[in-house]
Design a protein around this motif. Sequence first.
Motif, PDB file in Angstrom:
ATOM      1  N   GLY A  95       2.626  29.815  38.283  1.00 42.08           N
ATOM      2  CA  GLY A  95       1.708  30.354  39.279  1.00 42.08           C
ATOM      3  C   GLY A  95       1.754  29.712  40.658  1.00 42.08           C
ATOM      4  O   GLY A  95       0.829  29.908  41.446  1.00 42.08           O
ATOM      5  N   HIS A  96       2.804  28.962  40.974  1.00 36.70           N
ATOM      6  CA  HIS A  96       2.902  28.419  42.334  1.00 36.70           C
ATOM      7  C   HIS A  96       3.235  29.528  43.334  1.00 36.70           C
ATOM      8  O   HIS A  96       3.960  30.479  43.005  1.00 36.70           O
ATOM      9  CB  HIS A  96       4.003  27.345  42.400  1.00 36.70           C
ATOM     10  N   GLY A  97       2.751  29.357  44.540  1.00 41.04           N
ATOM     11  CA  GLY A  97       2.861  30.401  45.561  1.00 41.04           C
ATOM     12  C   GLY A  97       4.281  30.772  45.935  1.00 41.04           C
ATOM     13  O   GLY A  97       4.525  31.889  46.391  1.00 41.04           O
ATOM     14  N   ASP A  98       5.230  29.858  45.740  1.00 41.60           N
ATOM     15  CA  ASP A  98       6.615  30.180  46.093  1.00 41.60           C
ATOM     16  C   ASP A  98       7.297  31.006  44.998  1.00 41.60           C
ATOM     17  O   ASP A  98       8.488  31.270  45.073  1.00 41.60           O
ATOM     18  CB  ASP A  98       7.426  28.914  46.411  1.00 41.60           C
ATOM     19  N   HIS A  99       6.506  31.413  44.003  1.00 40.70           N
ATOM     20  CA  HIS A  99       7.027  32.277  42.930  1.00 40.70           C
ATOM     21  C   HIS A  99       6.232  33.582  42.840  1.00 40.70           C
ATOM     22  O   HIS A  99       6.734  34.590  42.355  1.00 40.70           O
ATOM     23  CB  HIS A  99       6.983  31.546  41.587  1.00 40.70           C
ATOM     24  N   THR A 100       4.996  33.531  43.312  1.00 38.60           N
ATOM     25  CA  THR A 100       4.111  34.695  43.161  1.00 38.60           C
ATOM     26  C   THR A 100       3.940  35.481  44.466  1.00 38.60           C
ATOM     27  O   THR A 100       3.270  36.506  44.473  1.00 38.60           O
ATOM     28  CB  THR A 100       2.708  34.250  42.694  1.00 38.60           C
ATOM     29  N   GLY A 101       4.570  35.008  45.549  1.00 32.82           N
ATOM     30  CA  GLY A 101       4.287  35.575  46.874  1.00 32.82           C
ATOM     31  C   GLY A 101       4.659  37.034  47.037  1.00 32.82           C
ATOM     32  O   GLY A 101       4.148  37.710  47.927  1.00 32.82           O
ATOM     33  N   GLY A 102       5.580  37.541  46.190  1.00 33.60           N
ATOM     34  CA  GLY A 102       6.028  38.922  46.375  1.00 33.60           C
ATOM     35  C   GLY A 102       5.559  39.887  45.300  1.00 33.60           C
ATOM     36  O   GLY A 102       6.015  41.042  45.268  1.00 33.60           O
TER      37      GLY A 102
END
Length: 423
Positions: A95-102
Amino acid sequence: MTRLFTLSVLTSISLSAQLGTNPVSPMREGLNRKDAVKITDNIYQAIGFGNTFLVITPEGNVVIDTSGAQAAPLHVKLLKAHSAAPVKYIILTHGHGDHTGGVALWKEPGTEVIAQRNQVEFLNYQARLNRFFALRNAAQFDYPKPPETPWPGDEGAKQFATILFDDKYEFTLGGVKFQIFSTPGETPDHLSVWIPQWKAAFTGDNYYESFPNIYTLRGTEPRMALDYVHSLDKILSWRPELMLPSHGPVLRGETEIATRVKMYRDAIRYVHDAVVMGMNDGKDVFTLMREIKLPENLNVGEGYGKLTWSIRGIYEGYAGWFDLNPATMYEAPPSSPYADLVKLAGGPDPVVARALEVLQQGNAPEALRLTDAALAASPSHRGALEAKLKALENLRDRSKNSNESGWLEYSIRETKLKVASSQ
Ligand SMILES: [Zn+2]
């Protein structure tokens, strides 16, 4: 990892040759790419600070990780150029933002989003501390101060998943079987994806080309070293011939992958056990930070994670903050006597002179302690600010770790502002 990463630009085979590359502006990595990379006939990779993978099947596509919000629109465009078939599943390695951003850009009506069950709480944890993390990310990556956002509450995160699982989830799409396993490590919700017929493992952030960030300076709840070890063991048990991490280059070949992953696992186990032995021997955390070194055959580099922070992360992850010194049981911080001591030393000037002396001798961290003391006595003392700046720049110039240099740059900017206003 959640932000800064640079080593994916490196393609050399030798791990040791990749260590020590000075990191530069990784946040923009991949943003000038004109095409996605074809990994196999069915797998494409959009390279960025975080990778996005597109798996193509005759019945529709699967997206594994979606990169951060900055890179995601480009990744969507580059990957859809290879297949615009419906996206049936999005799998989030964590769930880190660099994985969920898209996620929102990929999601269509009917798209299932798969996450490990701990993601619910992990996203809540990040949202619970929204302003804390926003300020720290802005500091480390030199973003403008973020706008105030309302506190969403303790369980107020925006959730992505439509399918949650505990240990294992699998589905078949277009004749391709996807097996998804809980593999905690960097985060408690971390998962890895295994496609048996292609011997392909998507390993998220539990492996990258540096010692892992078992503690990250941005702030993190404890990351358990043995979780990494067990999760890497699980990946090794599959005997992958293709390994697709969410940061850095794709690895190929069963022997090459096994060699690298074993070395990585053994390095983590080595540091973990050395910390545990030291704790059992009654050693304090700073002693262990100085003493524990990786043997050369396990030297996986420290371009992103740093051994000393991980040692402290493991120690305090197990034991918390109390160091047996009664002075730390109370509200007075370690810096509370600084101003008195500086006064007794004859004021800030001799303390600054001593700071410059130890800096000259190569001990910049000690110089920072001394300038902290001088500034506690006299917050806008020009000489102390300039000495602090010199110590910070000295550390920055020597740093080969992107997180370390990010925080040093932050403090350099802050100190320069203070120097300017002290005139
Ligand atoms: Zn990451």
